[in-house]
Design an enzyme around this catalytic site. Structure first.
Site, PDB file in Angstrom:
ATOM      1  N   GLU A 248       0.841  -1.204   0.000  1.00 58.14           N
ATOM      2  CA  GLU A 248       0.000   0.000   0.000  1.00 58.14           C
ATOM      3  C   GLU A 248       0.880   1.260   0.000  1.00 58.14           C
ATOM      4  O   GLU A 248       0.630   2.207  -0.739  1.00 58.14           O
ATOM      5  CB  GLU A 248      -0.921  -0.009   1.224  1.00 58.14           C
ATOM      6  CG  GLU A 248      -1.749   1.252   1.332  1.00 58.14           C
ATOM      7  CD  GLU A 248      -2.736   1.238   2.499  1.00 58.14           C
ATOM      8  OE1 GLU A 248      -2.927   0.174   3.114  1.00 58.14           O
ATOM      9  OE2 GLU A 248      -3.315   2.303   2.781  1.00 58.14           O
ATOM     10  N   LEU A 343       7.059  29.380  -8.621  1.00 55.55           N
ATOM     11  CA  LEU A 343       7.643  29.752  -9.912  1.00 55.55           C
ATOM     12  C   LEU A 343       6.587  30.209 -10.913  1.00 55.55           C
ATOM     13  O   LEU A 343       6.869  31.014 -11.794  1.00 55.55           O
ATOM     14  CB  LEU A 343       8.435  28.565 -10.489  1.00 55.55           C
ATOM     15  CG  LEU A 343       9.809  28.365  -9.850  1.00 55.55           C
ATOM     16  CD1 LEU A 343      10.353  26.986 -10.161  1.00 55.55           C
ATOM     17  CD2 LEU A 343      10.784  29.447 -10.324  1.00 55.55           C
ATOM     18  N   GLY A 370      -0.690   6.129   6.368  1.00 54.37           N
ATOM     19  CA  GLY A 370       0.409   6.218   7.340  1.00 54.37           C
ATOM     20  C   GLY A 370       1.119   7.542   7.122  1.00 54.37           C
ATOM     21  O   GLY A 370       1.754   7.755   6.080  1.00 54.37           O
TER      22      GLY A 370
HETATM   23  C1  LIG Z   1      -8.536  12.039   0.927  1.00 51.36           C
HETATM   24  C2  LIG Z   1      -8.373  10.976   1.959  1.00 51.36           C
HETATM   25  C3  LIG Z   1      -8.604   9.654   1.615  1.00 51.36           C
HETATM   26  C4  LIG Z   1      -8.494   8.657   2.582  1.00 51.36           C
HETATM   27  N1  LIG Z   1      -8.808   7.349   2.251  1.00 51.36           N
HETATM   28  C5  LIG Z   1      -8.887   6.423   3.243  1.00 51.36           C
HETATM   29  C6  LIG Z   1      -9.396   5.110   2.967  1.00 51.36           C
HETATM   30  O1  LIG Z   1      -9.750   4.778   1.821  1.00 51.36           O
HETATM   31  N2  LIG Z   1      -9.510   4.231   3.989  1.00 51.36           N
HETATM   32  C7  LIG Z   1      -9.139   4.561   5.267  1.00 51.36           C
HETATM   33  O2  LIG Z   1      -9.259   3.720   6.139  1.00 51.36           O
HETATM   34  N3  LIG Z   1      -8.631   5.788   5.564  1.00 51.36           N
HETATM   35  C8  LIG Z   1      -8.514   6.728   4.578  1.00 51.36           C
HETATM   36  N4  LIG Z   1      -8.044   7.987   4.869  1.00 51.36           N
HETATM   37  C9  LIG Z   1      -7.688   8.313   6.241  1.00 51.36           C
HETATM   38  C10 LIG Z   1      -6.183   8.474   6.469  1.00 51.36           C
HETATM   39  O3  LIG Z   1      -5.518   7.236   6.335  1.00 51.36           O
HETATM   40  C11 LIG Z   1      -6.018   9.125   7.853  1.00 51.36           C
HETATM   41  O4  LIG Z   1      -6.427  10.485   7.711  1.00 51.36           O
HETATM   42  C12 LIG Z   1      -4.581   9.052   8.349  1.00 51.36           C
HETATM   43  O5  LIG Z   1      -4.233   7.733   8.678  1.00 51.36           O
HETATM   44  C13 LIG Z   1      -4.352   9.944   9.582  1.00 51.36           C
HETATM   45  O6  LIG Z   1      -5.330   9.694  10.550  1.00 51.36           O
HETATM   46  P1  LIG Z   1      -6.125  10.931  11.199  1.00 51.36           P
HETATM   47  O7  LIG Z   1      -6.633  11.785  10.102  1.00 51.36           O
HETATM   48  O8  LIG Z   1      -7.112  10.391  12.158  1.00 51.36           O
HETATM   49  O9  LIG Z   1      -5.037  11.768  11.957  1.00 51.36           O
HETATM   50  P2  LIG Z   1      -4.467  11.441  13.421  1.00 51.36           P
HETATM   51  O10 LIG Z   1      -4.176  10.001  13.562  1.00 51.36           O
HETATM   52  O11 LIG Z   1      -5.360  12.098  14.416  1.00 51.36           O
HETATM   53  O12 LIG Z   1      -3.087  12.230  13.370  1.00 51.36           O
HETATM   54  C14 LIG Z   1      -3.046  13.659  13.498  1.00 51.36           C
HETATM   55  C15 LIG Z   1      -1.595  14.105  13.442  1.00 51.36           C
HETATM   56  O13 LIG Z   1      -0.863  13.496  14.487  1.00 51.36           O
HETATM   57  C16 LIG Z   1       0.304  12.896  13.971  1.00 51.36           C
HETATM   58  N5  LIG Z   1       0.716  11.717  14.717  1.00 51.36           N
HETATM   59  C17 LIG Z   1       0.030  10.589  14.937  1.00 51.36           C
HETATM   60  N6  LIG Z   1       0.784   9.691  15.589  1.00 51.36           N
HETATM   61  C18 LIG Z   1       1.998  10.286  15.785  1.00 51.36           C
HETATM   62  C19 LIG Z   1       3.212   9.882  16.377  1.00 51.36           C
HETATM   63  N7  LIG Z   1       3.372   8.663  16.916  1.00 51.36           N
HETATM   64  N8  LIG Z   1       4.229  10.767  16.421  1.00 51.36           N
HETATM   65  C20 LIG Z   1       4.108  12.002  15.877  1.00 51.36           C
HETATM   66  N9  LIG Z   1       2.984  12.433  15.275  1.00 51.36           N
HETATM   67  C21 LIG Z   1       1.945  11.578  15.222  1.00 51.36           C
HETATM   68  C22 LIG Z   1      -0.064  12.517  12.533  1.00 51.36           C
HETATM   69  O14 LIG Z   1       1.100  12.338  11.740  1.00 51.36           O
HETATM   70  C23 LIG Z   1      -0.901  13.707  12.131  1.00 51.36           C
HETATM   71  O15 LIG Z   1      -0.042  14.729  11.707  1.00 51.36           O
HETATM   72  C24 LIG Z   1      -8.103   8.989   3.910  1.00 51.36           C
HETATM   73  C25 LIG Z   1      -7.843  10.328   4.232  1.00 51.36           C
HETATM   74  C26 LIG Z   1      -7.992  11.312   3.287  1.00 51.36           C
HETATM   75  C27 LIG Z   1      -7.744  12.745   3.703  1.00 51.36           C
END
Ligand SMILES: Cc1cc2nc3c(=O)[nH]c(=O)nc-3n(C[C@H](O)[C@H](O)[C@H](O)COP(=O)(O)OP(=O)(O)OC[C@H]3O[C@@H](n4cnc5c(N)ncnc54)[C@H](O)[C@@H]3O)c2cc1C
Length: 385
Positions: A248, A343, A370
């Site tokens: 993935e 640019l 991720g």
């Molecule tokens: C357009 C789009 C399509 C998507 N498609 C899918 C899909 O098909 N199926 C699906 O299941 N999901 C999907 N997602 C979800 C996506 O995988 C999640 O948004 C992503 O995994 C982050 O989770 P979250 O948004 O809950 O952020 P959070 O987990 O709340 O994270 C918020 C912030 O905290 C940071 N953070 C988290 N853990 C740590 C750490 N240990 N150390 C430092 N920083 C950390 C993150 O990097 C991020 O910057 C999609 C998202 C978008 C926007």
């Protein structure tokens, strides 16, 4: 240097043939409709059937189930590159092909494969994967959605969010907790089919980019899923997901690299023809060095990604290399897009300028599949830190 010491070319003539097929198909079946899809926020189902008929879906699925039986990941890589080259940011082919199809081709029973894969390869059944929940996507072990055994099935309760292909999907691969609070160990995978009672799809989410790709929330309320839709063993879902993550993440990295290469070429072309202070803006040292730096980073990324693809082909792509590939290329894509907007000047900020679209599309790449921070955690752990 004698020829035998040179690296063989990554792509072979058969990949060039497939590339031409992708180019012709996208020019005919996607490009003319893309603006319409962007306005609608969703791709027509006819496109999926056409993609199936052209042999672009389920490339890795065994031929007996309607796929091409082609395990070589260079084919999906070519398709990803051509989608980007054509500016076709929809549909969620990567989620359908590289993620769901590969789980359904490997973790299922013969009965499940016969039930789902022919439709998935024909584009009759569109697939989605639902892991992320409103409370968080990075920490899958904190998942709240539950699946409780009830007679000959399971009752699913919970909510998933940001699901690509969520509106269109006929087969949704859902992760749910089957064993109380046992962290990552108690997760199982299920296929929830289109008209299952208790499945509700939310409104399409208005995103910054990827406008033609449908994204929504899914709610499960006493959603009855037959036991025959459990994927593999109960409680083994996290292990399946972990083993699928390198693929993935590499698929996101291939998209990122293709986009970085495309946008960089557009930025160089613009910098050659746009003048300021009596000379092309690309001749001004600051811009020349900016482009030279990005060109170097993109060239090096290409070598690493192609190597990762060959490692995936031989079953040797590690979690760590996939994490390196994912964060590096997606951050690079964002950097390239951001500098390209700069640019292009004011025109780069106009919503309909392709560069502005590339910038908006790039931004999610470091977040989903991720995030960069999660990738660095994985790499850090591999260093014993
Ligand atoms: C357009 C789009 C399509 C998507 N498609 C899918 C899909 O098909 N199926 C699906 O299941 N999901 C999907 N997602 C979800 C996506 O995988 C999640 O948004 C992503 O995994 C982050 O989770 P979250 O948004 O809950 O952020 P959070 O987990 O709340 O994270 C918020 C912030 O905290 C940071 N953070 C988290 N853990 C740590 C750490 N240990 N150390 C430092 N920083 C950390 C993150 O990097 C991020 O910057 C999609 C998202 C978008 C926007």
């Amino acid at each position: 240097m004698p020829d035998e010491h040179l690296e063989p070319e990554h792509f072979q003539p058969e990949h060039a043939g497939f590339r031409k097929l992708c180019q012709d198909f996208l020019a005919r079946e996607a490009v003319p409709y893309h603006d319409e899809w962007e306005r609608a926020g969703i791709v027509s189902r006819g496109f999926w059937r056409a993609a199936g008929a052209a042999g672009l879906l389920g490339v890795g699925v065994p031929a007996e189930y309607g796929g091409a039986g082609q395990p070589d990941y260079r084919y999906p890589q070519v398709l990803a590159e051509e989608l980007i080259a054509a500016g076709v940011t929809a549909p969620g082919i990567v989620a359908h092909n590289d993620i769901v199809a590969s789980y359904l081709a490997t973790r299922t029973t013969a009965e499940q494969r016969a039930r789902w894969l022919p439709g998935l390869c024909a584009g009759e059944l569109i697939a989605a994967i639902a892991l992320t929940e409103p409370a968080g996507g990075s920490d899958l072990s904190a998942m709240h959605t539950t699946a409780v055994r009830d007679g000959d099935g399971y009752l699913l309760n919970g909510q998933k969010t940001f699901i690509t292909n969520g509106e269109n999907a006929d087969l949704i691969l859902v992760a749910a907790r089957t064993a109380g609070q046992r962290g990552a160990q108690g997760v199982s995978l299920f296929v929830v089919e289109r008209d299952t009672t208790g499945l509700r799809r939310g409104e399409p989410m208005a995103k910054l980019g990827w406008h033609a790709s449908d994204t929504c929330e899914l709610t499960f309320t006493d959603c009855r899923v037959p036991a025959a839709n459990l994927i593999g063993k109960e409680h083994a879902g996290s292990a399946y997901l972990m083993s699928g993550m390198p693929r993935e993440r590499l698929s996101i990295a291939t998209v990122a690299l293709a986009a970085a290469e495309k946008v960089l070429a557009a930025a160089v072309a613009h910098a050659q023809q746009r003048h300021a202070f009596g000379q092309p803006i690309g001749s001004l040292q600051h811009n020349r060095f900016t482009l030279a730096t990005l060109d170097t980073e993109v060239a090096i990324a290409r070598v690493f990604i192609d190597r990762c693809v060959r490692q995936l082909n031989s079953g040797r792509l590690s979690v760590t290399d996939a994490a390196r590939a994912k964060w590096w290329t997606t951050e690079l894509q964002v950097r390239v897009a951001d500098r390209a907007v700069q640019l292009f000047g004011g025109s780069g900020y106009l919503r309909d300028n392709p560069i502005a679209k590339e910038w908006a599309n790039s931004r999610v790449q470091t977040i989903y599949g991720g995030s960069t921070e999660v990738m660095k955690e994985l790499i850090g752990r591999s260093l014993g830190l």
